[in-house]
Motif scaffolding. Structure first.
Motif, PDB file in Angstrom:
ATOM      1  N   LEU A 118       0.822  -1.208   0.000  1.00 61.80           N
ATOM      2  CA  LEU A 118       0.000   0.000   0.000  1.00 61.80           C
ATOM      3  C   LEU A 118       0.857   1.258   0.000  1.00 61.80           C
ATOM      4  O   LEU A 118       0.560   2.233  -0.698  1.00 61.80           O
ATOM      5  N   LEU A 119       1.941   1.234   0.767  1.00 60.79           N
ATOM      6  CA  LEU A 119       2.839   2.392   0.773  1.00 60.79           C
ATOM      7  C   LEU A 119       3.506   2.588  -0.583  1.00 60.79           C
ATOM      8  O   LEU A 119       3.659   3.721  -1.046  1.00 60.79           O
ATOM      9  N   GLU A 120       3.888   1.503  -1.252  1.00 61.72           N
ATOM     10  CA  GLU A 120       4.483   1.611  -2.583  1.00 61.72           C
ATOM     11  C   GLU A 120       3.456   2.145  -3.584  1.00 61.72           C
ATOM     12  O   GLU A 120       3.769   2.992  -4.417  1.00 61.72           O
ATOM     13  N   TYR A 121       2.225   1.664  -3.485  1.00 59.93           N
ATOM     14  CA  TYR A 121       1.152   2.163  -4.339  1.00 59.93           C
ATOM     15  C   TYR A 121       0.990   3.677  -4.148  1.00 59.93           C
ATOM     16  O   TYR A 121       0.927   4.435  -5.117  1.00 59.93           O
ATOM     17  N   CYS A 122       0.923   4.111  -2.911  1.00 62.50           N
ATOM     18  CA  CYS A 122       0.752   5.534  -2.628  1.00 62.50           C
ATOM     19  C   CYS A 122       1.943   6.350  -3.122  1.00 62.50           C
ATOM     20  O   CYS A 122       1.785   7.438  -3.670  1.00 62.50           O
ATOM     21  N   ARG A 123       3.155   5.818  -2.956  1.00 69.92           N
ATOM     22  CA  ARG A 123       4.347   6.515  -3.427  1.00 69.92           C
ATOM     23  C   ARG A 123       4.302   6.703  -4.937  1.00 69.92           C
ATOM     24  O   ARG A 123       4.559   7.790  -5.451  1.00 69.92           O
ATOM     25  N   LEU A 124       3.940   5.638  -5.670  1.00 70.99           N
ATOM     26  CA  LEU A 124       3.880   5.731  -7.132  1.00 70.99           C
ATOM     27  C   LEU A 124       2.760   6.677  -7.574  1.00 70.99           C
ATOM     28  O   LEU A 124       2.927   7.445  -8.530  1.00 70.99           O
ATOM     29  N   ASP A 125       1.634   6.634  -6.889  1.00 68.68           N
ATOM     30  CA  ASP A 125       0.521   7.523  -7.214  1.00 68.68           C
ATOM     31  C   ASP A 125       0.933   8.981  -7.014  1.00 68.68           C
ATOM     32  O   ASP A 125       0.692   9.834  -7.858  1.00 68.68           O
ATOM     33  N   THR A 126       1.587   9.256  -5.908  1.00 66.36           N
ATOM     34  CA  THR A 126       2.048  10.613  -5.621  1.00 66.36           C
ATOM     35  C   THR A 126       3.133  11.040  -6.604  1.00 66.36           C
ATOM     36  O   THR A 126       3.130  12.179  -7.089  1.00 66.36           O
ATOM     37  N   LEU A 127       4.041  10.139  -6.926  1.00 63.92           N
ATOM     38  CA  LEU A 127       5.090  10.446  -7.894  1.00 63.92           C
ATOM     39  C   LEU A 127       4.491  10.764  -9.261  1.00 63.92           C
ATOM     40  O   LEU A 127       4.946  11.690  -9.948  1.00 63.92           O
ATOM     41  N   ALA A 128       3.467  10.028  -9.656  1.00 64.78           N
ATOM     42  CA  ALA A 128       2.812  10.298 -10.939  1.00 64.78           C
ATOM     43  C   ALA A 128       2.212  11.705 -10.950  1.00 64.78           C
ATOM     44  O   ALA A 128       2.321  12.430 -11.948  1.00 64.78           O
ATOM     45  N   MET A 129       1.588  12.110  -9.863  1.00 68.90           N
ATOM     46  CA  MET A 129       1.029  13.462  -9.791  1.00 68.90           C
ATOM     47  C   MET A 129       2.132  14.511  -9.863  1.00 68.90           C
ATOM     48  O   MET A 129       1.992  15.542 -10.528  1.00 68.90           O
ATOM     49  N   LEU A 130       3.258  14.253  -9.205  1.00 66.52           N
ATOM     50  CA  LEU A 130       4.392  15.175  -9.269  1.00 66.52           C
ATOM     51  C   LEU A 130       4.903  15.289 -10.701  1.00 66.52           C
ATOM     52  O   LEU A 130       5.157  16.396 -11.192  1.00 66.52           O
ATOM     53  N   ARG A 131       5.043  14.161 -11.384  1.00 70.05           N
ATOM     54  CA  ARG A 131       5.538  14.189 -12.765  1.00 70.05           C
ATOM     55  C   ARG A 131       4.580  14.962 -13.669  1.00 70.05           C
ATOM     56  O   ARG A 131       5.020  15.713 -14.549  1.00 70.05           O
ATOM     57  N   LEU A 132       3.284  14.801 -13.494  1.00 67.39           N
ATOM     58  CA  LEU A 132       2.311  15.568 -14.290  1.00 67.39           C
ATOM     59  C   LEU A 132       2.439  17.056 -14.011  1.00 67.39           C
ATOM     60  O   LEU A 132       2.452  17.885 -14.921  1.00 67.39           O
ATOM     61  N   TRP A 133       2.547  17.412 -12.729  1.00 66.37           N
ATOM     62  CA  TRP A 133       2.692  18.830 -12.361  1.00 66.37           C
ATOM     63  C   TRP A 133       3.959  19.398 -12.982  1.00 66.37           C
ATOM     64  O   TRP A 133       3.955  20.485 -13.545  1.00 66.37           O
ATOM     65  N   GLU A 134       5.068  18.658 -12.879  1.00 68.12           N
ATOM     66  CA  GLU A 134       6.321  19.136 -13.465  1.00 68.12           C
ATOM     67  C   GLU A 134       6.205  19.292 -14.974  1.00 68.12           C
ATOM     68  O   GLU A 134       6.694  20.257 -15.547  1.00 68.12           O
ATOM     69  N   PHE A 135       5.547  18.336 -15.619  1.00 66.90           N
ATOM     70  CA  PHE A 135       5.383  18.406 -17.072  1.00 66.90           C
ATOM     71  C   PHE A 135       4.583  19.647 -17.463  1.00 66.90           C
ATOM     72  O   PHE A 135       4.962  20.387 -18.359  1.00 66.90           O
ATOM     73  N   PHE A 136       3.455  19.869 -16.787  1.00 71.92           N
ATOM     74  CA  PHE A 136       2.595  21.001 -17.149  1.00 71.92           C
ATOM     75  C   PHE A 136       3.259  22.348 -16.866  1.00 71.92           C
ATOM     76  O   PHE A 136       2.958  23.326 -17.522  1.00 71.92           O
TER      77      PHE A 136
END
Length: 192
Positions: A118-136
């Motif tokens: 669950l912690l790995e899932y949350c980490r990847l989910d949060t990382l994906a949001m960070l990558r989208l924010w950085e991209f935009f």
């Protein structure tokens, strides 16, 4: 999303308006079929969202979520607002299983394993949001090896996106990003 001042008729201040979901439906043979919904139109996604969600989650099996309290509250709100998809939504709500809660009596080793997953899932989910924010905002660094493949199910597309420098360092509007993404998907794969 939630607005202090309602953006659409029939909504209230700070009402959570679902506009995105991603679901994997696993059949009896273990094959997973991905269903997704994302509304970036600027219009109220509240009618299309429950219809798409109900369509993606038909059947009788459990629906695993992380944070059932949040997910079932959104489903109940949509069922109350829209009578047409209410029955399938309420059926879906009754089948929700919360992955956040670990059942009492679970063996300690299994509980640790579930907690780590669950912690790995949350980490990847949060990382994906960070990558989208950085991209935009036009400042996306290269993604760590293997992250894209674990987030998306299409490793070839992920590779093309991560290797593309068509718009590196440039801020984009949503329509510009979607056009760029379509062009990346349309490019022929390069041999390794």
């Amino acid at each position: 999303m939630a607005f202090a001042v309602p953006a659409w008729q029939g909504t209230r201040p700070f009402q959570m308006i679902p506009f995105q979901f991603s679901a994997l439906r696993v059949d009896a043979d273990g094959a997973a079929l991905h269903h997704a919904f994302l509304d970036l139109s600027g219009e109220d996604p509240s009618r299309a969202f429950p219809e798409a969600l109900a369509g993606a989650c038909t059947g009788q099996g459990p629906v695993f979520v992380y944070n059932a309290g949040f997910e079932t509250a959104r489903i109940a709100d949509l069922a109350q607002r829209f009578p047409e998809p209410a029955a399938p939504l309420l059926s879906l709500k009754a089948r929700v299983v919360d992955l956040e809660a670990i059942a009492p009596g679970t063996e300690a080793a299994r509980e640790r394993q579930l907690a780590e997953q669950l912690l790995e899932y949350c980490r990847l989910d949060t990382l994906a949001m960070l990558r989208l924010w950085e991209f935009f905002r036009g400042a996306a660094p290269p993604a760590p090896d293997g992250v894209g493949e674990r987030i998306l199910q299409n490793p070839e597309l992920v590779r093309r996106i991560l290797e593309s420098d068509a718009h590196a360092g440039e801020a984009q509007t949503v329509p510009e990003f979607l056009a760029w993404l379509a062009s990346v998907k349309a490019e022929p794969a390069e041999p390794d």
